[in-house]
Design a protein around this motif. Structure first.
Motif, mmCIF file in Angstrom:
data_model
loop_
_atom_site.group_PDB
_atom_site.id
_atom_site.type_symbol
_atom_site.label_atom_id
_atom_site.label_comp_id
_atom_site.label_asym_id
_atom_site.label_seq_id
_atom_site.Cartn_x
_atom_site.Cartn_y
_atom_site.Cartn_z
ATOM 1 N N ASP A 6 27.159 19.770 52.333
ATOM 2 C CA ASP A 6 27.314 19.910 50.881
ATOM 3 C C ASP A 6 28.797 19.911 50.534
ATOM 4 O O ASP A 6 29.467 20.941 50.517
ATOM 5 N N LYS A 7 29.305 18.732 50.270
ATOM 6 C CA LYS A 7 30.735 18.591 50.005
ATOM 7 C C LYS A 7 30.954 17.380 49.114
ATOM 8 O O LYS A 7 30.107 16.487 49.028
ATOM 9 N N ASN B 74 36.372 27.573 49.490
ATOM 10 C CA ASN B 74 35.381 26.567 49.871
ATOM 11 C C ASN B 74 35.911 25.404 50.705
ATOM 12 O O ASN B 74 35.123 24.735 51.368
ATOM 13 N N TYR B 75 37.216 25.140 50.655
ATOM 14 C CA TYR B 75 37.724 23.916 51.275
ATOM 15 C C TYR B 75 37.420 23.851 52.767
ATOM 16 O O TYR B 75 36.997 22.800 53.285
ATOM 17 N N TYR C 257 31.912 21.961 43.258
ATOM 18 C CA TYR C 257 32.862 20.859 43.107
ATOM 19 C C TYR C 257 32.418 19.914 42.000
ATOM 20 O O TYR C 257 33.252 19.334 41.295
ATOM 21 N N GLN C 258 31.082 19.771 41.785
ATOM 22 C CA GLN C 258 30.619 18.928 40.680
ATOM 23 C C GLN C 258 31.055 19.512 39.336
ATOM 24 O O GLN C 258 31.487 18.782 38.436
ATOM 25 N N ASP D 120 36.096 9.793 53.509
ATOM 26 C CA ASP D 120 34.750 9.274 53.238
ATOM 27 C C ASP D 120 34.778 8.076 52.299
ATOM 28 O O ASP D 120 33.779 7.352 52.186
ATOM 29 N N LEU D 121 35.872 7.877 51.591
ATOM 30 C CA LEU D 121 35.890 6.968 50.448
ATOM 31 C C LEU D 121 35.532 5.540 50.826
ATOM 32 O O LEU D 121 34.689 4.914 50.174
#
Length: 547
Positions: free
Chosen positions: A238-239, A229-230, A182-183, A245-246
């Protein structure tokens, strides 16, 4: 992976050759351009013969003139690209000549040249919208630089931008073949957005077409990444930062209780749109932190924005707050309890802060808040949800005028910028800066211009969104969707015991077989959200401090 890489390399080489061809065509067009015509006005023009010869060798055509009256007559009789104007002349002065020229030809480029370093002369000339101001004695290269800056900027920027993108093109394609986290996707998407905005400044549509092909390929690969991956992001550590979460992980650490913090959630704002708004915001605020996070699926307001304010997944919201949560088929508004969700999250996080929440859905409400914004000065946190961009994207479906104004992503960004410059929201930001408040701007999800229909069949109970469907007995094209038979696997509630979710990939939109052609024609090339694309899922949260 080898075969995927090979395909990408072949794809890259084809477009790389095409881009080189387009560069050559562009250079050929440049060579054929007519010479720039210059009117040089100076009472000592005979002393400037070496300068004139130098410019003529550089393919500029120079017409000499010795006084202001003749200069005015010349521009009335002949078309010039630029006027080099001496300030200190007998008869009409340079400033008087400038005033008369600009009165009739306001867009004519004028470069003032003078011996005087008097500040008031500079200010008068600049106030009259001169293009440049040069102090005598000037050498030929100074004149040449000013001419290039004012006459050739567009061409030079176009050539340099095209050349830079050409160099970056292969690297982006190689990254596209290898991206697996995702990075990596965040960085790749940022790079694509950067070049998309950069290429707006050039006149070569071929480069934009090439970038568009890369974006399409990127969305194809991104869909595969999300599909693989979702589901794991809800069960592993690891997400990326997700919608729920914001507030806890990104916003709370930035809240300044001494100065007060303004949190603005602009509904349906893409990463590229915020990038074009940022220079306006930077007049009042400077960036101190940026987090790029992922909207949850569906990338729709009732799911993603409720998740931000509640700090919970939709499944948890339904279980813990059934009086606040509504599923797709439930009657009533789906985002009526955002402040209640926020209050509960603040309690859950044991935050000792005062806050106030506003939702702006009309121009009058925006003006009212702007006029009374000083009343929020005692809040630790002021939250504003601004709905205009979402309304703009949906209006494009219904209105032919909006379709014309926002015919593509470039026009959509431009229309967003035009709105923002003249909106109560900018006035609110200006007042927040005057009050010394910290500023955080984010969104709930993005949107994508949908171009390809995908047939879907289901009973009357399935949801109506064009980019995702939920309900029972949904039939679909497996190659065009991400299907989740058990919604709990991705922390979504089920409307019925056997309900599933399907999400459209890339720029597809769902269409029913009944009246299919009419449905497709009506919704094709409209902005929609709810599905899987870089534009919908990878979104920004930027923190600013007052300048």
């Amino acid at each position: 992976m080898f075969f995927v890489l090979f395909e990408i390399l072949v794809f890259t080489e084809c477009y790389f050759n095409k881009s080189r061809f387009l560069i050559q065509i562009n250079q050929y067009k440049t060579l054929r351009m007519s010479l720039a015509k210059i009117l040089w006005v100076d009472d000592e023009i005979q002393n400037l013969k070496p300068h004139i010869l130098f410019l003529e060798k550089k393919n500029y055509h120079v017409t000499p003139c010795t006084n202001g009256a003749d200069a005015i007559e010349s521009v009335n009789q002949e078309s010039f690209d630029v006027v080099l104007l001496d300030e200190n002349m007998p008869g009409l002065s340079g400033l008087e000549t400038l005033s008369r020229i600009k009165a009739k030809f306001p867009n004519l480029t004028v470069i003032m040249i003078t011996k005087s370093e008097e500040e008031y002369i500079m200010e008068e000339a600049i106030g009259s919208k001169i293009a440049d101001y040069l102090i005598k004695p000037v050498n030929p290269n100074q004149i040449l630089l000013s001419l290039k800056k004012n006459l050739d900027t567009s061409r030079l920027v176009s050539e340099k931008t095209t050349s830079n993108y050409q160099q970056e093109f292969r690297q982006i394609s190689m990254e596209l073949a290898m991206v697996n986290s995702y990075q990596d996707w965040i960085e790749l998407y940022k790079k694509l957005v950067h070049w998309e905005i950069e290429l707006e400044s050039i006149s070569d549509p071929g480069m934009t077409e090439i970038l568009e092909s890369q974006k399409n390929e990127a969305n194809t690969q991104f869909y595969k990444f999300i599909k693989n991956n979702y589901r794991d992001w809800f069960h592993n550590s690891d997400k990326p930062v997700l919608s729920h979460d914001l507030f806890k992980d990104v916003i709370v650490p930035q809240i300044d209780t001494d100065k007060g913090t303004l949190l603005i959630v602009i509904d349906n704002l893409r990463y590229d749109q915020l990038r074009v708004l940022e220079p306006i915001i930077n007049q009042y605020y400077k960036v101190i932190d940026e987090t790029t996070f992922f909207s949850i699926l569906p990338t729709a307001t009732q799911y993603a924005r409720n998740a931000i304010f509640s700090g919970l997944t939709p499944l948890d919201m339904e279980e813990k707050y059934p009086n606040y949560w509504k599923n797709d088929t439930d009657e009533g508004g789906k985002n009526l309890y955002e402040n209640e969700f926020l209050i509960e999250q603040i309690k859950r996080l044991n935050l000792n802060i005062s806050h106030e929440y506003f939702k702006i859905t009309t121009l009058n409400k925006g003006k009212e808040l702007a006029n009374n914004f000083a009343k929020t000065k005692d809040n630790d946190l002021t939250v504003i949800v601004y709905n205009f961009v979402d309304m703009l994207s949906h209006s494009r479906t219904e209105s032919e005028i909006i379709k014309e104004l926002a015919g593509n992503d470039k026009a959509y960004r431009s229309l967003t910028l035009s709105w923002f410059k003249n909106s109560p929201l900018l006035e609110i930001i200006q007042k927040a800066q005057q009050m010394g408040m910290k500023l955080i701007i984010t969104t709930d999800h993005g949107t994508i211009n949908t171009t390809k229909p995908s047939k879907v069949i289901g009973d009357k109970s399935i949801s109506s969104n064009l980019r995702y469907k939920t309900g029972r007995n949904i039939s679909y094209n497996k190659k065009e969707v991400y299907a989740v038979s058990n919604p709990k696997d991705i922390s979504l509630p089920s409307i019925h015991m056997s309900s599933s979710f399907v999400f459209a990939k890339e720029d597809y939109f769902f269409a029913y077989p009944n009246n299919y052609n009419h449905f497709v024609k009506y919704y094709k090339n409209t902005y929609q959200h709810g599905g899987i694309s870089l534009e919908e899922m990878i979104i920004p949260c930027i923190t600013f401090e007052s300048r």
